[in-house]
Design a protein around this motif. Structure first.
Motif, PDB file in Angstrom:
ATOM      1  N   GLN A 197      74.144 155.969 -13.641  1.00 36.44           N
ATOM      2  CA  GLN A 197      73.309 157.082 -13.891  1.00 36.44           C
ATOM      3  C   GLN A 197      74.611 158.688 -15.122  1.00 36.44           C
ATOM      4  O   GLN A 197      73.880 158.713 -15.178  1.00 36.44           O
ATOM      5  N   PHE A 198      75.658 158.094 -15.078  1.00 32.90           N
ATOM      6  CA  PHE A 198      76.329 158.993 -15.598  1.00 32.90           C
ATOM      7  C   PHE A 198      77.388 158.150 -16.769  1.00 32.90           C
ATOM      8  O   PHE A 198      78.054 157.128 -16.379  1.00 32.90           O
ATOM      9  N   ARG A 199      77.595 158.916 -17.916  1.00 35.06           N
ATOM     10  CA  ARG A 199      78.063 158.843 -18.535  1.00 35.06           C
ATOM     11  C   ARG A 199      80.375 158.188 -17.748  1.00 35.06           C
ATOM     12  O   ARG A 199      81.161 157.333 -17.967  1.00 35.06           O
ATOM     13  N   GLU A 200      80.864 158.784 -17.170  1.00 32.99           N
ATOM     14  CA  GLU A 200      81.502 159.259 -16.710  1.00 32.99           C
ATOM     15  C   GLU A 200      82.170 158.586 -15.619  1.00 32.99           C
ATOM     16  O   GLU A 200      81.610 157.995 -14.996  1.00 32.99           O
ATOM     17  N   ARG A 201      83.270 157.701 -15.733  1.00 35.20           N
ATOM     18  CA  ARG A 201      84.533 156.582 -14.301  1.00 35.20           C
ATOM     19  C   ARG A 201      85.538 157.767 -14.721  1.00 35.20           C
ATOM     20  O   ARG A 201      86.077 158.130 -14.988  1.00 35.20           O
ATOM     21  N   ASP A 202      85.605 156.440 -13.570  1.00 33.33           N
ATOM     22  CA  ASP A 202      87.485 157.431 -13.183  1.00 33.33           C
ATOM     23  C   ASP A 202      88.177 156.530 -13.521  1.00 33.33           C
ATOM     24  O   ASP A 202      88.336 155.022 -13.952  1.00 33.33           O
ATOM     25  N   GLU A 203      89.116 157.067 -13.714  1.00 35.21           N
ATOM     26  CA  GLU A 203      90.818 156.430 -14.228  1.00 35.21           C
ATOM     27  C   GLU A 203      91.148 155.204 -13.941  1.00 35.21           C
ATOM     28  O   GLU A 203      91.208 154.290 -14.888  1.00 35.21           O
ATOM     29  N   VAL A 204      90.731 154.652 -12.943  1.00 33.90           N
ATOM     30  CA  VAL A 204      91.213 153.400 -11.660  1.00 33.90           C
ATOM     31  C   VAL A 204      90.227 152.800 -12.787  1.00 33.90           C
ATOM     32  O   VAL A 204      90.847 151.315 -12.993  1.00 33.90           O
ATOM     33  N   THR A 205      88.938 152.434 -12.700  1.00 35.41           N
ATOM     34  CA  THR A 205      87.912 151.802 -13.294  1.00 35.41           C
ATOM     35  C   THR A 205      88.527 150.871 -14.605  1.00 35.41           C
ATOM     36  O   THR A 205      87.866 149.958 -14.883  1.00 35.41           O
ATOM     37  N   LYS A 206      88.036 152.609 -15.401  1.00 33.79           N
ATOM     38  CA  LYS A 206      88.034 152.348 -16.835  1.00 33.79           C
ATOM     39  C   LYS A 206      90.299 151.534 -17.537  1.00 33.79           C
ATOM     40  O   LYS A 206      89.569 150.500 -18.380  1.00 33.79           O
TER      41      LYS A 206
ATOM     42  N   LYS B   8      90.995 148.573 -15.021  1.00 33.81           N
ATOM     43  CA  LYS B   8      90.814 147.651 -15.338  1.00 33.81           C
ATOM     44  C   LYS B   8      90.382 147.361 -15.641  1.00 33.81           C
ATOM     45  O   LYS B   8      90.342 145.951 -16.104  1.00 33.81           O
ATOM     46  N   ILE B   9      89.382 148.015 -16.253  1.00 31.86           N
ATOM     47  CA  ILE B   9      88.536 147.394 -17.388  1.00 31.86           C
ATOM     48  C   ILE B   9      89.229 147.043 -18.483  1.00 31.86           C
ATOM     49  O   ILE B   9      88.790 145.602 -19.381  1.00 31.86           O
ATOM     50  N   SER B  10      89.685 148.077 -19.011  1.00 33.27           N
ATOM     51  CA  SER B  10      91.260 147.681 -20.258  1.00 33.27           C
ATOM     52  C   SER B  10      91.808 146.192 -19.748  1.00 33.27           C
ATOM     53  O   SER B  10      91.648 145.720 -20.649  1.00 33.27           O
ATOM     54  N   ASN B  11      91.889 146.434 -18.642  1.00 28.53           N
ATOM     55  CA  ASN B  11      93.128 145.082 -18.455  1.00 28.53           C
ATOM     56  C   ASN B  11      92.542 143.562 -18.906  1.00 28.53           C
ATOM     57  O   ASN B  11      92.919 143.076 -19.254  1.00 28.53           O
ATOM     58  N   SER B  12      91.122 143.715 -17.587  1.00 29.69           N
ATOM     59  CA  SER B  12      90.237 142.504 -18.357  1.00 29.69           C
ATOM     60  C   SER B  12      90.119 142.006 -19.403  1.00 29.69           C
ATOM     61  O   SER B  12      89.581 140.838 -19.861  1.00 29.69           O
ATOM     62  N   LEU B  13      90.028 143.135 -20.496  1.00 32.34           N
ATOM     63  CA  LEU B  13      89.345 142.786 -21.882  1.00 32.34           C
ATOM     64  C   LEU B  13      90.725 142.769 -22.888  1.00 32.34           C
ATOM     65  O   LEU B  13      90.596 142.370 -24.064  1.00 32.34           O
ATOM     66  N   ARG B  14      91.871 142.764 -22.798  1.00 31.63           N
ATOM     67  CA  ARG B  14      92.987 142.248 -23.444  1.00 31.63           C
ATOM     68  C   ARG B  14      93.259 140.627 -23.976  1.00 31.63           C
ATOM     69  O   ARG B  14      92.803 139.949 -23.161  1.00 31.63           O
ATOM     70  N   ASN B  15      93.378 140.742 -25.030  1.00 30.54           N
ATOM     71  CA  ASN B  15      93.508 139.417 -25.246  1.00 30.54           C
ATOM     72  C   ASN B  15      92.548 138.778 -25.766  1.00 30.54           C
ATOM     73  O   ASN B  15      92.634 137.076 -26.005  1.00 30.54           O
ATOM     74  N   ARG B  16      91.554 139.387 -25.954  1.00 22.72           N
ATOM     75  CA  ARG B  16      90.062 138.495 -26.663  1.00 22.72           C
ATOM     76  C   ARG B  16      90.155 138.891 -28.126  1.00 22.72           C
ATOM     77  O   ARG B  16      90.423 139.565 -28.468  1.00 22.72           O
ATOM     78  N   THR B  17      89.057 137.739 -28.135  1.00 24.65           N
ATOM     79  CA  THR B  17      89.381 137.828 -29.819  1.00 24.65           C
ATOM     80  C   THR B  17      87.759 137.868 -29.932  1.00 24.65           C
ATOM     81  O   THR B  17      86.868 137.172 -28.870  1.00 24.65           O
ATOM     82  N   LYS B  18      87.311 138.334 -30.785  1.00 26.15           N
ATOM     83  CA  LYS B  18      85.943 138.427 -30.834  1.00 26.15           C
ATOM     84  C   LYS B  18      85.835 138.653 -33.019  1.00 26.15           C
ATOM     85  O   LYS B  18      86.620 138.319 -33.712  1.00 26.15           O
ATOM     86  N   SER B  19      84.554 137.535 -33.138  1.00 22.96           N
ATOM     87  CA  SER B  19      84.361 137.732 -34.217  1.00 22.96           C
ATOM     88  C   SER B  19      83.663 139.429 -35.584  1.00 22.96           C
ATOM     89  O   SER B  19      83.194 139.538 -34.394  1.00 22.96           O
TER      90      SER B  19
END
Length: 64
Positions: free
Chosen positions: A8-17, A19-30
């Protein structure tokens, strides 16, 4: 009951951000994949309103 899974809105809390950051680390994309993701997210976020209006004031339940 119909569930709306879209945000519904753009903002997220710091904990959620974090968690997302940690889950996306070390992934490679073209380069093509990164550009496609970027284009898709830009188009998506154009349609999601911010909880703050243009003057930086927080909106109250969609009302100023």
């Amino acid at each position: 009951m119909i569930k709306n899974y879209k945000r519904q809105f753009r903002e997220r809390d710091e904990v959620t951000k974090q968690k997302i950051s940690n889950s996306l680390r070390n992934r490679t994309k073209s380069a093509v994949h990164r550009q496609a993701i970027s284009d898709g997210l830009k188009a998506y976020w154009e349609g999601v309103p911010s909880m703050k209006n243009n003057e930086g004031k927080t909106l109250n339940n969609g009302k100023e």
